[in-house]
Design an enzyme around this catalytic site. Sequence first.
Site, mmCIF file in Angstrom:
data_model
loop_
_atom_site.group_PDB
_atom_site.id
_atom_site.type_symbol
_atom_site.label_atom_id
_atom_site.label_comp_id
_atom_site.label_asym_id
_atom_site.label_seq_id
_atom_site.Cartn_x
_atom_site.Cartn_y
_atom_site.Cartn_z
ATOM 1 N N ARG A 78 0.848 -1.190 0.000
ATOM 2 C CA ARG A 78 0.000 0.000 0.000
ATOM 3 C C ARG A 78 0.887 1.246 0.000
ATOM 4 N NH1 ARG A 78 -4.043 -0.340 4.664
ATOM 5 N NH2 ARG A 78 -5.036 -1.847 3.262
ATOM 6 N N ARG A 147 -2.745 6.293 9.995
ATOM 7 C CA ARG A 147 -2.802 5.838 8.607
ATOM 8 C C ARG A 147 -2.732 7.035 7.663
ATOM 9 N NH1 ARG A 147 -4.972 0.583 8.107
ATOM 10 N NH2 ARG A 147 -4.319 -0.639 9.921
ATOM 11 N N LYS A 225 -5.160 0.912 14.786
ATOM 12 C CA LYS A 225 -4.989 1.944 13.770
ATOM 13 C C LYS A 225 -5.665 3.246 14.193
ATOM 14 C CE LYS A 225 -8.785 -0.282 11.317
ATOM 15 N NZ LYS A 225 -9.122 -1.110 10.143
ATOM 16 N N LYS A 227 -6.997 6.983 12.388
ATOM 17 C CA LYS A 227 -7.285 7.583 11.089
ATOM 18 C C LYS A 227 -7.718 9.034 11.244
ATOM 19 C CE LYS A 227 -8.648 3.199 8.954
ATOM 20 N NZ LYS A 227 -9.713 2.453 8.235
ATOM 21 N N CYS A 446 -14.953 -3.049 -1.055
ATOM 22 C CA CYS A 446 -13.622 -3.477 -0.624
ATOM 23 C C CYS A 446 -13.148 -4.606 -1.541
ATOM 24 C CB CYS A 446 -13.663 -3.937 0.825
ATOM 25 S SG CYS A 446 -14.520 -5.519 1.064
ATOM 26 N N CYS A 452 -8.266 -10.990 0.446
ATOM 27 C CA CYS A 452 -8.392 -10.614 1.856
ATOM 28 C C CYS A 452 -8.640 -11.844 2.722
ATOM 29 C CB CYS A 452 -9.522 -9.608 2.032
ATOM 30 S SG CYS A 452 -9.773 -9.129 3.766
ATOM 31 N N CYS A 491 -16.916 -8.408 4.664
ATOM 32 C CA CYS A 491 -16.951 -8.807 6.071
ATOM 33 C C CYS A 491 -17.367 -7.587 6.889
ATOM 34 C CB CYS A 491 -15.597 -9.347 6.527
ATOM 35 S SG CYS A 491 -14.363 -8.072 6.894
ATOM 36 N N CYS A 495 -14.221 -1.813 5.678
ATOM 37 C CA CYS A 495 -13.204 -1.052 4.954
ATOM 38 C C CYS A 495 -13.801 -0.096 3.922
ATOM 39 C CB CYS A 495 -12.227 -2.001 4.280
ATOM 40 S SG CYS A 495 -11.195 -2.921 5.446
#
Length: 589
Positions: A78, A147, A225, A227, A446, A452, A491, A495
Amino acid sequence: MSTGGNGAPKRSKVEALKLESQYLKLPLIDEVNADGASVGEQAMQILKFHGSYQQDDRDTRVQLRREGQEPAYSFMVRVRIPGGRIDARQYLACDELSRAVGNETLRITTRQEFQLHGILKQDLKSTIRKVNETLLDTLAACGDVERNVLCCPAPVHDAVHAEMQEDCARLAAHFAPRSSSYWDIWLDGEKIDNPDAPRPQPALVPTAGDDAVEPLYGKTYMPRKFKTAFALPDDNCTDVYANDLGYIAVVEGGHVVGYNVVVGGGMGTTPSAKKTFPAVAVDLCYVPRPEALRVGEAVLKVQRDFGDRGDRKRARLKYVIYDWGIDAFKAKVEEYLGEPLTPPRDLPITEVDDHLGWHEQGDGNWFLGIPVENGRVKDEGDLRLASGLRAYFERFGSPARLTCLQSIILTDIPPDRKDEVNAWLEEYGIASAEETSTVRRWAMACPALPTCGLAVTESERVLPAVMGQFEEAMARLGLEEERYSVHMTGCPNGCARPYNCDIGLVGRGASKNPDGSPGPGTYTIFLGGRVQGDRLNVVYKDYVPLERIVDELVPVFTRFKVERGPGESFGDYCHRVGVEALAAEGAEA
């Protein structure tokens, strides 16, 4: 916060790995150069902080297991791109990597980044080095750190957009990890620096025991994380309320004078764990622009010190705020700052712009926003988006911006070259904004299967067909121009931000095709959010087979067409009428 038997705070396994890593170095530095197609579990966790995930092809996993072979391992890399700003050289370098060592596609993420998929371990180090040579990097694109920082990508030449991008870049630089491990592992100790990039400053909110190597993060970095996004009240294109930390610009006299700061947004949840939930951010304070970074650092440090490090399912900032209440959280931020916070201004979010189509920049040039379905830049059939964009950047050499709706903006186009650009679109079969249905423009997914490891259903691979069903249904109802957002994930981790849009489609469980092969899965349908992103949606129906999704929603759209108020959006209608009432009527039909 989780506690052990002696009352001391519990620490998860990942917390121990971070501590033992010696600032994100061990055991990754040894395993990167070792033989084999994969890295071990400990190195895999540390690798995330460096901007990469180890994955395997789930389409072939079962068959390979039957044959006694190991999974088909590869790596996702990424590329961190604060504010989504790239130049032609950077785009072409990422495109070249996608063809030379990846799966021949680029993917624009919902956080204004590029993802490269299908990288083999033997190519991982050279790939990350090549990214750094373009003056981009992968550092902290994943992992328990700040992030990629989001900002409105519209290349409008005015003070407001320039000041927001400046603040975005400054915060991204300041919140980046400072350990040398990244350069030691991937660049043999050489730090390739951008001389024009903002520099991190010493800790702006000194706290007891600040770490000499990582003054903001310490040896164990963040609990999970973190953000951050910048937005405008009349253009929340970065979905600011879905972030841990959000800055909403307060504009006076054509300049950003300050920001309303919001905190505690986050989409991830685990349906089987009732202690988890999605959340939209709540108001914290107003801050003058010169103090914006200092307040942000205080928020980050409170989460660093009080986020749950024993239960990773409840380790995001939203749970600290839920457990304490916003007043107690605000008091703790004030304690770290050493001064009181100013109440927020009355500044609601009113609109969102996807920045697609042709627009004047304000400097005599134009920009063109091009829709990229689910962010996947590829050549497929008559669509030659990957080769087309490659030809564009080679021919025009102008910069670009990436959007949080997974599209790309081509900037700095002189007026006398607009016809040439339009001809280029036609030559490569690239649909313009005007040729793309409204529902597709506001949809995203996503990646999910096959890469994934968390996905329980399909997402990116099936959403285009679902959009086709929406287009047909809306045409029958005369609602084809209606704007509403559809976000699909494979899921519940969220995301693609499915919990604050008009229609959220969240992977719920596996399914089988008539021949017994794995099917696309079943989904939970959520309704009642909206494009502005400032309100959560709620469950409409659960365990809906993929092929039934649009059929289950047609009755709601039929009612909406008849019962809506003047100017009322689909999400606002569902919220007003009540999603539970809509679901009950659907069950009786």
